[in-house]
Design a protein around this motif. Sequence first.
Motif, mmCIF file in Angstrom:
data_model
loop_
_atom_site.group_PDB
_atom_site.id
_atom_site.type_symbol
_atom_site.label_atom_id
_atom_site.label_comp_id
_atom_site.label_asym_id
_atom_site.label_seq_id
_atom_site.Cartn_x
_atom_site.Cartn_y
_atom_site.Cartn_z
ATOM 1 N N SER A 48 0.823 -1.211 0.000
ATOM 2 C CA SER A 48 0.000 0.000 0.000
ATOM 3 C C SER A 48 0.856 1.260 0.000
ATOM 4 O O SER A 48 0.496 2.263 -0.636
ATOM 5 N N GLN A 49 2.006 1.234 0.681
ATOM 6 C CA GLN A 49 2.906 2.390 0.674
ATOM 7 C C GLN A 49 3.529 2.586 -0.708
ATOM 8 O O GLN A 49 3.659 3.720 -1.186
ATOM 9 N N LEU A 50 3.904 1.499 -1.364
ATOM 10 C CA LEU A 50 4.422 1.604 -2.725
ATOM 11 C C LEU A 50 3.377 2.180 -3.664
ATOM 12 O O LEU A 50 3.681 3.025 -4.516
ATOM 13 N N PHE A 51 2.144 1.746 -3.505
ATOM 14 C CA PHE A 51 1.065 2.261 -4.352
ATOM 15 C C PHE A 51 0.816 3.735 -4.081
ATOM 16 O O PHE A 51 0.607 4.526 -5.020
ATOM 17 N N THR A 52 0.841 4.130 -2.822
ATOM 18 C CA THR A 52 0.619 5.536 -2.480
ATOM 19 C C THR A 52 1.713 6.424 -3.055
ATOM 20 O O THR A 52 1.434 7.487 -3.635
#
Length: 330
Positions: A258-262
């Motif tokens: 989720s952090q990579l996507f954000t």
Amino acid sequence: MKAIRDLVDSHSSTTTETRPHPFWVMVRKEIAGHIRSWRFLVLLLLILLTFWGSISVAMSTIREVVNNAKDPDRLFLYLKLLTTTEGTLPPFHVFLNFLGPIVGISLGFDAINSEQQNGTLTRIMAQPVYRDNLLLSKFVSALALVGSLLLTLSLLMVGGGILITGVLIEAEEVFRIVGFTILCTVYVGFWLGLSILLSILFKQASTSALTAIGIWLFFTVFYQIIIDLIVPAANEFSETDVIRYNRQVLNLLRLSPSQLFTDATTTLLMPSVRSLGPITMEQMAGAIPSPLPLRDSLMIVWPQLSGLIAATTMCFAASYYLFMRREIRG
């Protein structure tokens, strides 16, 4: 008789040449099964409602955003439709950070174990079908369905924006929106690959679904709390120590999908973003707030996209290894 035999041989060879590959037959069958299922219809309705709500909020405030001279991204009208909010609802890319795992898990948590529980897996394997084609068709069909849905929503947003505002979309905005769609598809693909892996590991579909949801909740809720506990805070409040501490925390947070996507969506949809990590005052000195070219934004976002692709490939490779060695008779 010779002419009849030649005609029969030519007809059989033509039929063999035009016969579709079993892999694409299974892909079409899986896509049709997803479209006709209530599960996908509920997910589709949920995504459409969130898309309509976030775009409606963005449309209501787009005039104030465009007229804000302090915003370096004010000229990117269609990117603002995906990132603007007035506080009542989050923007659409934030919604996708939450809904993407749900979609991926819902489409893959019972991909293999439900087939085995219903007895259809043995029947499929009795046909001239390879195991890797079966597994790949499960993954490709769901991913193609998700990619088509996201691309359709992006085209609807662009078309509605042109009809309402009368402003034509720029080429750079088109490439950024397409890149955003590809990134969202890869993000959903990771959770899809993880759920398919769990459907091979566990015999019950409920167990694989609960495990996938537990992993998602861990990375969404508890992972950042654990990092805050294990990473020691800076003893001195100097600029170097603070930057070092923030970089350690950010590097650990980037182990979460989720952090990579954000990070990736922020860079693609906000061209003025120049860095995804802490920077010093010397680095900020003389910097003029202005949008980056698409090439520079892609250079910034490439590590995050590579990480998501690598994680998805690892999940599918593990699924392939376990499924090829699995006993499916009986």
